[in-house]
Write an enzyme that holds these catalytic residues in place. Structure first.
Site, PDB file in Angstrom:
ATOM      1  N   ASP A   1      -0.145  -4.537  45.085  1.00  0.00           N
ATOM      2  CA  ASP A   1      -0.279  -3.090  44.906  1.00  0.00           C
ATOM      3  C   ASP A   1      -0.840  -2.408  46.146  1.00  0.00           C
ATOM      4  O   ASP A   1      -1.882  -2.815  46.672  1.00  0.00           O
ATOM      5  CB  ASP A   1      -1.173  -2.805  43.696  1.00  0.00           C
ATOM      6  CG  ASP A   1      -0.584  -3.391  42.414  1.00  0.00           C
ATOM      7  OD1 ASP A   1       0.638  -3.309  42.239  1.00  0.00           O
ATOM      8  OD2 ASP A   1      -1.352  -3.941  41.611  1.00  0.00           O
TER       9      ASP A   1
ATOM     10  N   ASP B   1      -4.210  -4.362  51.486  1.00  0.00           N
ATOM     11  CA  ASP B   1      -4.595  -2.974  51.762  1.00  0.00           C
ATOM     12  C   ASP B   1      -6.058  -2.689  51.462  1.00  0.00           C
ATOM     13  O   ASP B   1      -6.559  -1.629  51.805  1.00  0.00           O
ATOM     14  CB  ASP B   1      -3.778  -2.023  50.881  1.00  0.00           C
ATOM     15  CG  ASP B   1      -4.203  -2.107  49.418  1.00  0.00           C
ATOM     16  OD1 ASP B   1      -4.816  -1.157  48.893  1.00  0.00           O
ATOM     17  OD2 ASP B   1      -3.958  -3.153  48.798  1.00  0.00           O
TER      18      ASP B   1
ATOM     19  N   ASP C   1      -0.995  -9.483  49.078  1.00  0.00           N
ATOM     20  CA  ASP C   1      -1.407  -8.669  47.939  1.00  0.00           C
ATOM     21  C   ASP C   1      -0.173  -7.861  47.525  1.00  0.00           C
ATOM     22  O   ASP C   1       0.806  -7.756  48.275  1.00  0.00           O
ATOM     23  CB  ASP C   1      -2.564  -7.759  48.358  1.00  0.00           C
ATOM     24  CG  ASP C   1      -3.001  -6.822  47.249  1.00  0.00           C
ATOM     25  OD1 ASP C   1      -3.233  -7.300  46.125  1.00  0.00           O
ATOM     26  OD2 ASP C   1      -3.074  -5.602  47.510  1.00  0.00           O
TER      27      ASP C   1
END
Length: 223
Positions: free
Chosen positions: A9, A183, A7
């Site tokens: 961001d 995250d 991922d």
């Protein structure tokens, strides 16, 4: 060969590149500050809460991009990279990516953020393969404001990752190991089907889920 998916961001970047792009547009006076900032913050809060309608958000984001000729967009994008993104890239994130690249792994960034915003970020991180929401582009190279295909969020990351692999005559099961670093609990669909999910700078929901399932947790931004 092994596969390493990331991922973007709050995983490789300590910022949300999509939200920061919106803030940047406000800061340089490219959009109406009050109305845009309000909508941008609303969508960001929905994303953090896991209630975001990805199509609604992408239509908002891509619709904003469609308001500028491509030459102006490219000019603003270069400024955004210099002022916002490049200063945010941490050595720890580069080192993690490089570890997989040096091992000969196939590496890709899989992000819900649109391709226009993230393509130069992937390049700056040295990642060749980017799976991102694709904006429609007209014959003159301008963005129309429409989304091509389905969003690359949640279960959509599985669909787009599988399609990307299929274009290379591969599938997830062909790899000895598949890492996916994220995250967010929004990425649980893809994290749950790879062999090595890694909760990376995890939010509270993902941290709880990872602990319950014995997934490793790492923090790239604690320096």
């Amino acid at each position: 060969m092994n596969l390493a998916l990331f991922d973007l961001d709050h995983t490789l970047l300590p910022i949300d590149s999509d939200h920061e792009w919106g803030q940047f547009l406000v800061r340089i006076g490219a959009v109406d500050a009050a109305s845009f900032a309000r909508r941008n913050d609303e969508f960001f809060a929905q994303y953090q809460a896991g209630t975001l309608d990805p199509v609604a958000y992408l239509e908002f984001a891509l619709g904003t991009l469609a308001g500028f000729p491509r030459a102006k967009l490219d000019e603003m994008q270069a400024q955004y990279m210099q002022e916002v993104v490049l200063p945010a890239i941490r050595p720890s994130a580069r080192a993690l990516l490089q570890k997989h690249l040096d091992a000969g792994d196939l590496v890709a960034i899989v992000t819900a953020t649109n391709h226009f915003v993230t393509a130069p970020i992937a390049k700056a991180l040295g990642v060749e393969h980017l799976i991102a929401a694709m904006p429609e582009i007209d014959a003159d190279g301008n963005l129309t404001g429409k989304l091509l295909g389905t969003p690359t969020q949640g279960p959509g990351k599985i669909v787009h990752t599988q399609a990307w692999l299929a274009a290379m005559d591969k599938k997830l099961e062909d790899f000895d190991s598949v890492h996916f670093y994220s995250d967010s609990h929004n990425d649980l669909p893809l994290m749950s089907i790879v062999s090595h999910p890694v909760a990376t700078n995890p939010n509270a929901q993902l941290k709880t889920h990872a602990a319950a399932h014995g997934w490793p947790l790492i923090d790239l931004f604690n320096d």
